[in-house]
Design a protein around this motif. Structure first.
Motif, PDB file in Angstrom:
ATOM      1  N   PRO A   1     -10.092  -3.497   9.504  1.00 32.34           N
ATOM      2  CA  PRO A   1      -8.904  -4.351   9.303  1.00 32.34           C
ATOM      3  C   PRO A   1      -9.181  -5.564   8.419  1.00 32.34           C
ATOM      4  O   PRO A   1      -8.282  -6.024   7.715  1.00 32.34           O
ATOM      5  N   PHE A   2     -10.433  -6.062   8.440  1.00 34.68           N
ATOM      6  CA  PHE A   2     -10.787  -7.179   7.552  1.00 34.68           C
ATOM      7  C   PHE A   2     -10.646  -6.744   6.092  1.00 34.68           C
ATOM      8  O   PHE A   2     -10.024  -7.441   5.279  1.00 34.68           O
ATOM      9  N   LEU A   3     -11.193  -5.584   5.758  1.00 38.86           N
ATOM     10  CA  LEU A   3     -11.107  -5.079   4.392  1.00 38.86           C
ATOM     11  C   LEU A   3      -9.656  -4.789   4.018  1.00 38.86           C
ATOM     12  O   LEU A   3      -9.199  -5.138   2.914  1.00 38.86           O
ATOM     13  N   ALA A   4      -8.909  -4.169   4.951  1.00 38.23           N
ATOM     14  CA  ALA A   4      -7.504  -3.867   4.684  1.00 38.23           C
ATOM     15  C   ALA A   4      -6.693  -5.141   4.484  1.00 38.23           C
ATOM     16  O   ALA A   4      -5.850  -5.228   3.579  1.00 38.23           O
ATOM     17  N   GLY A   5      -6.956  -6.148   5.326  1.00 39.19           N
ATOM     18  CA  GLY A   5      -6.246  -7.421   5.203  1.00 39.19           C
ATOM     19  C   GLY A   5      -6.563  -8.132   3.904  1.00 39.19           C
ATOM     20  O   GLY A   5      -5.675  -8.664   3.229  1.00 39.19           O
ATOM     21  N   PHE A   6      -7.843  -8.137   3.544  1.00 35.82           N
ATOM     22  CA  PHE A   6      -8.280  -8.792   2.304  1.00 35.82           C
ATOM     23  C   PHE A   6      -7.641  -8.120   1.084  1.00 35.82           C
ATOM     24  O   PHE A   6      -7.108  -8.787   0.195  1.00 35.82           O
ATOM     25  N   LEU A   7      -7.691  -6.786   1.046  1.00 39.97           N
ATOM     26  CA  LEU A   7      -7.133  -6.057  -0.093  1.00 39.97           C
ATOM     27  C   LEU A   7      -5.605  -6.172  -0.143  1.00 39.97           C
ATOM     28  O   LEU A   7      -5.021  -6.287  -1.230  1.00 39.97           O
ATOM     29  N   SER A   8      -4.965  -6.138   1.030  1.00 35.41           N
ATOM     30  CA  SER A   8      -3.508  -6.304   1.073  1.00 35.41           C
ATOM     31  C   SER A   8      -3.115  -7.628   0.438  1.00 35.41           C
ATOM     32  O   SER A   8      -2.207  -7.685  -0.400  1.00 35.41           O
ATOM     33  N   ARG A   9      -3.787  -8.679   0.876  1.00 36.93           N
ATOM     34  CA  ARG A   9      -3.451 -10.006   0.371  1.00 36.93           C
ATOM     35  C   ARG A   9      -3.714 -10.092  -1.129  1.00 36.93           C
ATOM     36  O   ARG A   9      -2.877 -10.593  -1.890  1.00 36.93           O
ATOM     37  N   TYR A  10      -4.864  -9.608  -1.542  1.00 37.41           N
ATOM     38  CA  TYR A  10      -5.246  -9.729  -2.956  1.00 37.41           C
ATOM     39  C   TYR A  10      -4.230  -9.028  -3.863  1.00 37.41           C
ATOM     40  O   TYR A  10      -3.723  -9.627  -4.825  1.00 37.41           O
ATOM     41  N   TYR A  11      -3.925  -7.767  -3.554  1.00 36.81           N
ATOM     42  CA  TYR A  11      -3.079  -6.984  -4.460  1.00 36.81           C
ATOM     43  C   TYR A  11      -1.592  -7.327  -4.325  1.00 36.81           C
ATOM     44  O   TYR A  11      -0.861  -7.340  -5.326  1.00 36.81           O
ATOM     45  N   LEU A  12      -1.129  -7.617  -3.108  1.00 40.80           N
ATOM     46  CA  LEU A  12       0.281  -7.936  -2.940  1.00 40.80           C
ATOM     47  C   LEU A  12       0.622  -9.323  -3.489  1.00 40.80           C
ATOM     48  O   LEU A  12       1.692  -9.514  -4.071  1.00 40.80           O
ATOM     49  N   VAL A  13      -0.276 -10.283  -3.306  1.00 40.61           N
ATOM     50  CA  VAL A  13      -0.058 -11.614  -3.893  1.00 40.61           C
ATOM     51  C   VAL A  13      -0.063 -11.514  -5.416  1.00 40.61           C
ATOM     52  O   VAL A  13       0.743 -12.151  -6.107  1.00 40.61           O
ATOM     53  N   LYS A  14      -0.961 -10.679  -5.925  1.00 39.77           N
ATOM     54  CA  LYS A  14      -1.059 -10.501  -7.382  1.00 39.77           C
ATOM     55  C   LYS A  14       0.207  -9.874  -7.950  1.00 39.77           C
ATOM     56  O   LYS A  14       0.673 -10.253  -9.038  1.00 39.77           O
ATOM     57  N   SER A  15       0.793  -8.930  -7.219  1.00 44.76           N
ATOM     58  CA  SER A  15       1.961  -8.220  -7.756  1.00 44.76           C
ATOM     59  C   SER A  15       3.292  -8.857  -7.372  1.00 44.76           C
ATOM     60  O   SER A  15       4.250  -8.833  -8.151  1.00 44.76           O
ATOM     61  N   LYS A  16       3.361  -9.449  -6.152  1.00 45.92           N
ATOM     62  CA  LYS A  16       4.633  -9.973  -5.658  1.00 45.92           C
ATOM     63  C   LYS A  16       4.693 -11.501  -5.618  1.00 45.92           C
ATOM     64  O   LYS A  16       5.792 -12.068  -5.531  1.00 45.92           O
ATOM     65  N   GLY A  17       3.528 -12.152  -5.613  1.00 49.31           N
ATOM     66  CA  GLY A  17       3.515 -13.608  -5.536  1.00 49.31           C
ATOM     67  C   GLY A  17       3.259 -14.109  -4.130  1.00 49.31           C
ATOM     68  O   GLY A  17       3.561 -13.432  -3.143  1.00 49.31           O
ATOM     69  N   ILE A  18       2.713 -15.326  -4.033  1.00 46.58           N
ATOM     70  CA  ILE A  18       2.321 -15.898  -2.743  1.00 46.58           C
ATOM     71  C   ILE A  18       3.534 -16.210  -1.870  1.00 46.58           C
ATOM     72  O   ILE A  18       3.480 -16.075  -0.645  1.00 46.58           O
ATOM     73  N   GLU A  19       4.643 -16.637  -2.464  1.00 46.60           N
ATOM     74  CA  GLU A  19       5.830 -16.965  -1.672  1.00 46.60           C
ATOM     75  C   GLU A  19       6.391 -15.721  -0.998  1.00 46.60           C
ATOM     76  O   GLU A  19       6.779 -15.760   0.179  1.00 46.60           O
TER      77      GLU A  19
END
Length: 344
Positions: A193-211
């Motif tokens: 879950p740590f890896l999944a959480g890290f990758l989720s945040r990295y790629y989704l923030v990159k594509s959708k934005g932090i807000e």
């Protein structure tokens, strides 16, 4: 901003009791259910349970902004205090309480030690928000604890369960924990879950934005932790119906050292930080991070190492049942201390 606790979180203790009752009821009324649950296993790993445990861990780890860690590491005083409280004072205190209250019941004792070694990374965000703590620092300390747990949890379990009891000459304590088994559990139930959480945040923030991520994704995924916890409890207690008459007294027996631990850790943490002139918002972040525990990890390791029927796993379930009402009271205590000591 007046942050209120969500309905599901506020009544978590009630939901846990109901999940326990539902599990026991299902196990008694439908004996085929436990057999079917056990049928979905590969080796010693029960698949439905493993899914529930991993889902429990994912949302809090997906919330954390790990890119902020370098900023946190610059504040050496706050980091040093937090590490001391979490990984020295907290672990030793829980070990001492386990020995004091449960030394004649080594299985429960080791279960309590597992809780003490698992530092909080989930509900602490809720407690910190309610106590008007510095959310950024809470997130940074959670990130630090997450990484520290992956690296050190196996060693700490080996030290506090296999080595220290023998060195102290504790009677009736013959529990042995394989460091290899714990490491495997940590990598599975915290690493995945740590890896999944890290990758989720990295790629989704990159594509959708932090807000979008913080405003849409995080609120949608956060309840998964509670649902997965309740699902896991129902599964566990559907297999424990034969022991239900013994449980009420055991719950009290386990709850007493937990209550003492939470209250002691909070006030020790708060006043140590205050004596070092740490501002209230950071002080509250440190105190609640040090006070709470990662019951999800403790439950996962207990089940993986000792088994789903084990007393150690039962202790892990009792943890959040006790933590929620006590921590709600400590939030009120924290706000009182803020009014008393904090200079606006």
């Amino acid at each position: 901003m007046n942050i209120k606790m969500k309905f599901l979180d506020r009544y978590l203790t009630v939901w846990i009791f109901l999940a326990m009752a539902l599990g026991v009821g299902l196990g008694h009324l439908f004996p085929a259910i436990p057999e079917n649950i056990n049928a979905f296993s590969i080796g010693t790993t029960n698949i439905p349970l493993a899914i529930g445990l991993i889902l429990m861990m994912y949302p809090p780890l997906a919330k954390v902004d790990y890119t902020l860690l370098p900023i946190a590491l610059k504040d050496k005083k706050v980091i040093a205090i937090s590490l001391l409280l979490n990984w020295v004072i907290g672990t030793v205190l829980m070990f001492a309480l386990a020995v004091l209250f449960l030394r004649n019941e080594p299985d429960y004792m080791s279960g309590l030690i597992l809780i003490g070694l698992a530092r909080c990374i989930a509900m602490v965000i809720v407690w910190s928000d309610l106590a008007k703590a510095n959310r950024e620092y809470t997130a940074l300390l959670v990130a630090l604890n997450s990484i520290f747990q992956i690296v050190t949890y196996s060693f700490f379990v080996w030290l506090f369960i296999n080595i220290l009891p023998n060195k102290l000459g504790l009677a009736n304590f013959n529990v042995r924990v394989s460091m290899q088994d714990v490491t495997k559990s940590v990598l599975t139930y915290l690493g995945i879950p740590f890896l999944a959480g890290f990758l989720s945040r990295y790629y989704l923030v990159k594509s959708k934005g932090i807000e979008w991520y913080n405003g849409k994704f995080v609120p949608k995924t956060s309840p998964i932790t509670l649902y997965a916890l309740l699902f896991t409890i129902v599964l566990m207690f559907s297999l424990k119906g034969d022991k239900i008459l013994e449980l009420p007294l055991d719950v009290i027996k386990i709850a007493i050292p937990l209550v003492i631990y939470f209250v002691t850790m909070f006030f020790v943490s708060f006043f140590i930080s205050k004596s070092l002139n740490v501002p209230y918002d950071k002080n509250a972040s440190i105190a609640f991070t040090a006070t709470g525990n990662n019951f999800e990890l403790a439950i996962a390791v207990a089940i993986a190492v000792f088994g789903i029927h084990s007393p150690q796993a039962f202790v892990g379930v009792i943890g959040p049942l006790v933590e929620v009402p006590v921590l709600i009271l400590l939030v009120r205590a924290s706000l009182y201390l803020k009014r008393k000591f904090d200079n606006p």
